[in-house]
Scaffold this motif. Structure first.
Motif, PDB file in Angstrom:
ATOM      1  N   GLY A  60       6.102 -15.357 -27.946  1.00  0.00           N
ATOM      2  CA  GLY A  60       5.026 -15.332 -26.893  1.00  0.00           C
ATOM      3  C   GLY A  60       4.608 -14.309 -26.246  1.00  0.00           C
ATOM      4  O   GLY A  60       4.786 -13.147 -26.412  1.00  0.00           O
ATOM      5  N   THR A  61       3.821 -14.540 -24.955  1.00  0.00           N
ATOM      6  CA  THR A  61       3.158 -13.265 -24.511  1.00  0.00           C
ATOM      7  C   THR A  61       3.249 -13.842 -22.892  1.00  0.00           C
ATOM      8  O   THR A  61       3.089 -14.831 -22.445  1.00  0.00           O
ATOM      9  N   PHE A  62       3.148 -12.812 -22.072  1.00  0.00           N
ATOM     10  CA  PHE A  62       2.930 -12.829 -20.715  1.00  0.00           C
ATOM     11  C   PHE A  62       1.640 -12.897 -20.376  1.00  0.00           C
ATOM     12  O   PHE A  62       0.750 -11.971 -20.614  1.00  0.00           O
ATOM     13  N   VAL A  63       1.299 -14.069 -19.426  1.00  0.00           N
ATOM     14  CA  VAL A  63      -0.414 -13.920 -19.269  1.00  0.00           C
ATOM     15  C   VAL A  63      -0.592 -13.762 -17.701  1.00  0.00           C
ATOM     16  O   VAL A  63      -1.523 -13.594 -17.199  1.00  0.00           O
ATOM     17  N   PHE A  64       0.587 -13.552 -16.796  1.00  0.00           N
ATOM     18  CA  PHE A  64       0.351 -13.346 -15.468  1.00  0.00           C
ATOM     19  C   PHE A  64       1.490 -12.257 -15.072  1.00  0.00           C
ATOM     20  O   PHE A  64       2.730 -12.891 -15.424  1.00  0.00           O
ATOM     21  N   ILE A  65       1.495 -11.194 -14.541  1.00  0.00           N
ATOM     22  CA  ILE A  65       2.615 -10.499 -14.163  1.00  0.00           C
ATOM     23  C   ILE A  65       2.227  -9.928 -12.699  1.00  0.00           C
ATOM     24  O   ILE A  65       1.203  -9.824 -12.177  1.00  0.00           O
ATOM     25  N   PRO A  66       3.463  -9.629 -11.747  1.00  0.00           N
ATOM     26  CA  PRO A  66       3.223  -9.159 -10.556  1.00  0.00           C
ATOM     27  C   PRO A  66       2.830  -7.747 -10.338  1.00  0.00           C
ATOM     28  O   PRO A  66       2.896  -6.916 -11.364  1.00  0.00           O
ATOM     29  N   PRO A  67       2.179  -7.354  -9.167  1.00  0.00           N
ATOM     30  CA  PRO A  67       2.080  -5.852  -8.878  1.00  0.00           C
ATOM     31  C   PRO A  67       3.391  -5.036  -9.081  1.00  0.00           C
ATOM     32  O   PRO A  67       4.697  -5.758  -8.917  1.00  0.00           O
ATOM     33  N   GLY A  68       3.268  -3.801  -9.781  1.00  0.00           N
ATOM     34  CA  GLY A  68       4.399  -3.073 -10.115  1.00  0.00           C
ATOM     35  C   GLY A  68       4.924  -3.335 -11.308  1.00  0.00           C
ATOM     36  O   GLY A  68       6.029  -2.816 -11.624  1.00  0.00           O
ATOM     37  N   SER A  69       4.298  -4.081 -12.176  1.00  0.00           N
ATOM     38  CA  SER A  69       4.562  -4.205 -13.540  1.00  0.00           C
ATOM     39  C   SER A  69       3.604  -4.276 -14.280  1.00  0.00           C
ATOM     40  O   SER A  69       2.415  -3.805 -14.138  1.00  0.00           O
ATOM     41  N   LYS A  70       3.877  -3.817 -15.726  1.00  0.00           N
ATOM     42  CA  LYS A  70       2.914  -3.627 -16.615  1.00  0.00           C
ATOM     43  C   LYS A  70       3.339  -4.498 -17.973  1.00  0.00           C
ATOM     44  O   LYS A  70       4.594  -4.286 -18.429  1.00  0.00           O
ATOM     45  N   LEU A  71       2.454  -4.814 -18.802  1.00  0.00           N
ATOM     46  CA  LEU A  71       2.688  -5.423 -20.151  1.00  0.00           C
ATOM     47  C   LEU A  71       3.130  -4.280 -21.091  1.00  0.00           C
ATOM     48  O   LEU A  71       2.455  -3.154 -21.062  1.00  0.00           O
ATOM     49  N   LEU A  72       3.846  -4.449 -22.156  1.00  0.00           N
ATOM     50  CA  LEU A  72       4.263  -3.942 -23.236  1.00  0.00           C
ATOM     51  C   LEU A  72       4.027  -4.452 -24.578  1.00  0.00           C
ATOM     52  O   LEU A  72       3.919  -5.791 -24.526  1.00  0.00           O
ATOM     53  N   THR A  73       3.945  -3.752 -25.558  1.00  0.00           N
ATOM     54  CA  THR A  73       3.589  -4.129 -26.733  1.00  0.00           C
ATOM     55  C   THR A  73       5.114  -3.915 -27.556  1.00  0.00           C
ATOM     56  O   THR A  73       5.090  -2.839 -28.087  1.00  0.00           O
ATOM     57  N   CYS A  74       5.627  -4.789 -28.027  1.00  0.00           N
ATOM     58  CA  CYS A  74       6.875  -4.458 -28.821  1.00  0.00           C
ATOM     59  C   CYS A  74       6.569  -4.922 -30.167  1.00  0.00           C
ATOM     60  O   CYS A  74       6.713  -4.135 -31.107  1.00  0.00           O
ATOM     61  N   PHE A  75       6.315  -5.879 -30.433  1.00  0.00           N
ATOM     62  CA  PHE A  75       5.728  -6.852 -31.698  1.00  0.00           C
ATOM     63  C   PHE A  75       4.271  -7.264 -31.465  1.00  0.00           C
ATOM     64  O   PHE A  75       3.595  -7.089 -32.438  1.00  0.00           O
ATOM     65  N   GLU A  76       4.025  -7.545 -30.338  1.00  0.00           N
ATOM     66  CA  GLU A  76       2.583  -8.408 -30.318  1.00  0.00           C
ATOM     67  C   GLU A  76       1.979  -7.959 -28.722  1.00  0.00           C
ATOM     68  O   GLU A  76       2.934  -7.813 -27.820  1.00  0.00           O
ATOM     69  N   ASP A  77       0.693  -7.952 -28.625  1.00  0.00           N
ATOM     70  CA  ASP A  77       0.171  -7.461 -27.238  1.00  0.00           C
ATOM     71  C   ASP A  77       0.914  -8.198 -26.186  1.00  0.00           C
ATOM     72  O   ASP A  77       0.724  -9.512 -26.352  1.00  0.00           O
ATOM     73  N   GLY A  78       1.355  -7.890 -25.028  1.00  0.00           N
ATOM     74  CA  GLY A  78       1.615  -8.538 -23.920  1.00  0.00           C
ATOM     75  C   GLY A  78       3.079  -9.446 -24.227  1.00  0.00           C
ATOM     76  O   GLY A  78       3.395 -10.282 -23.320  1.00  0.00           O
ATOM     77  N   ASP A  79       3.848  -8.822 -25.173  1.00  0.00           N
ATOM     78  CA  ASP A  79       5.198  -9.698 -25.496  1.00  0.00           C
ATOM     79  C   ASP A  79       6.147  -9.364 -24.316  1.00  0.00           C
ATOM     80  O   ASP A  79       7.262 -10.106 -24.557  1.00  0.00           O
ATOM     81  N   SER A  80       6.279  -8.377 -23.903  1.00  0.00           N
ATOM     82  CA  SER A  80       7.247  -7.798 -22.661  1.00  0.00           C
ATOM     83  C   SER A  80       6.727  -7.420 -21.778  1.00  0.00           C
ATOM     84  O   SER A  80       5.352  -7.138 -21.590  1.00  0.00           O
ATOM     85  N   VAL A  81       7.506  -7.382 -20.366  1.00  0.00           N
ATOM     86  CA  VAL A  81       6.840  -6.852 -19.225  1.00  0.00           C
ATOM     87  C   VAL A  81       8.103  -5.773 -18.897  1.00  0.00           C
ATOM     88  O   VAL A  81       9.282  -6.078 -18.928  1.00  0.00           O
ATOM     89  N   THR A  82       7.579  -4.811 -18.219  1.00  0.00           N
ATOM     90  CA  THR A  82       8.297  -3.781 -17.416  1.00  0.00           C
ATOM     91  C   THR A  82       7.792  -3.294 -16.158  1.00  0.00           C
ATOM     92  O   THR A  82       6.520  -3.652 -15.712  1.00  0.00           O
TER      93      THR A  82
END
Length: 109
Positions: A60-82
């Motif tokens: 899956g992917t993350f479609v909403f993240i809070p301020p102070g966070s960013k999406l990462l691509t481990c296997f697919e765009d936006g599948d991780s957040v840090t």
């Protein structure tokens, strides 16, 4: 999911003050699932992923993240957040989108 920052250390699971919550006990393909990360203590860094219980693959992917966070691509765009900064955090809300095809049970790490 091991930190690579200078002076970053994994937390001892016995002293884990962070919990991951969702209000859904099941989902359908394409559903958007709210996920909350809560802590009783301030923290700066995190890495969040959804993984299949059956084979531990990121899903899956993350479609909403809070301020102070960013999406990462481990296997697919936006599948991780840090984290994107060193600000202190306690309660963070995310929305994860399930894949279009059924994948079975998932866990958030």
């Amino acid at each position: 999911m091991t930190p690579k920052h200078i002076r970053a250390q994994l937390q001892n699971p016995r002293n884990n003050y962070i919990t991951v919550h969702t209000n859904m006990s099941f989902y359908f393909p394409g559903d958007k699932v709210p996920v909350t990360v809560r802590s009783t203590r301030d923290f700066m860094g995190f890495l969040l992923q959804a993984r299949r219980v059956s084979n531990d693959q990121v899903a899956g992917t993350f479609v909403f993240i809070p301020p102070g966070s960013k999406l990462l691509t481990c296997f697919e765009d936006g599948d991780s957040v840090t984290h994107s900064d060193k600000s202190l955090k306690r309660n963070l809300s995310f929305v994860w989108k399930a894949p279009a095809q059924p994948i079975g049970d998932i866990k958030f790490l």
